[in-house]
Write a protein that holds these residues in place. Sequence first.
Motif: not given
Length: 468
Positions: A107-126, A144-152
């Motif tokens: 699923a994530m290989d099929a999303r080449p527009e992403l520069d980095f992705w994760g399993l889950t997220r934590h929402y904003a809080m105080q 997971a990070v991809r070349p546009r990010l980790f080569n920067s």
Amino acid sequence: MKRLVIYFHYDPAGCIDTACRIAVQAVQKYGRVVFVTNGTLAPADRVWVRQSGAGRIERENVGFDVGAYREVLLTLGREKLAEYEEIVLMNYTLAGPVCSLAAMFTAMDARPELDFWGLTRHYAMQSRRFGGAVPEHLQSHFIAVRPRLFNSDDFWSYWQEMALPASYEQSIIRHETRFTPYFAARGYAWDTYVQTDDLKPVFVNPIMACPRELLANRGCPFFKRRSLFTPYADELRRTDGLAARELCDYVTAYTDFPLELLLVSLLKTQPLSALAQNLHWCYPVGAPTGETPDLNELGLRLLHYEQPAADPVTDWYNRQAAANADTLLAEAAALFEKNPMLGVLSPSLPLWQGCTAARRAAWMREKDALAQEVSVPVGSDPPPAPNCGWVLVRESAFPDGIPACTSQRDAWKLALTAQKNGAYTAAFEPLTRSAARADILNEYETAAAQPAAVAKQLGRLVKHRLQK
């Protein structure tokens, strides 16, 4: 896809438990693994890493996972990492997978527009503990990070300038809650594999608050180890307190993940009270059948010990609970067959408030000395059992023989010894007591919602103490 997985591990004894091994072997199907541990591995575990084919880095225990990731990245270097199409930063706090990882990576290989992705997220809080305003972010247990990010230059500046954390709180502030907004603000696109935006109004941390939902209905292949031993007061502030039990029931019923082996590992590293609270190791039993079980045939032994001195009311309720347990011996013995990891069982603490106070006072007197005598963690709260001078034990939970048990201190040491051997301790109670417990809880909740009632009760307590 050519992928590198940097897998962070920590164990104070240098052991790699079964859950870690399962995770490493699972991700190895999708990339090369570098196994980095904060400490020194035991010889047999070092051999396992070598035989698995993973790279290995053993380092000083500084900087938590942040320091480990930083060291591996800077050691391998920018030129070497440029050979990969994706770099995964993953740590041992995840248990699993409970299903194939193919769906996630496909699923994530099929999303080449992403520069980095994760399993889950934590929402904003105080959170004052974590620096005030905590932004929405990917959780650092899997990123997971991809070349546009980790080569920067942005990526390498982030890690080179990273101040290593000296505490868990600093690791959250300096890395986990910072990584996502830092790179998002610089134009890098991100998302998660597990989609939980519909839960945003409900839970800020879905993988902890409703792990069963994520596994059963949203394709999440991992759950948090911490679900099984998180401070229960924290759990009650965000959920109904059933998350861990529902998670374990699902994993046992619907997956092949060996949950019992994870529990064996956690019993060696976590206080028994924390596991017992989250997993609700208190079993209701029905009315006595009158049957007399053959304890020898079942490999069980019934022990009695002397209760600490207490006021007459507390003593009366303890003796009543022990006598009632005698009538439920067959029902108690049957629990051992249903729960193979159960090693020690006793009646639950009577509901009379004096019993709770007496047990806590006794525990506070004994816990420091017990901590010097056993090799498992001794928490600030007493184990769920033994109670009331009555304890039923599984003989096989004590391969070196059942220790003498003549006092409450001996009984607690019995439970902690079983814990060291990979068996847990639980309580049981008749259904009437379970029902009464629910009614008492409702009474407390109703009173807590009325400030005047709380103040009145506090006044009574102060008056009672002064009269003593």
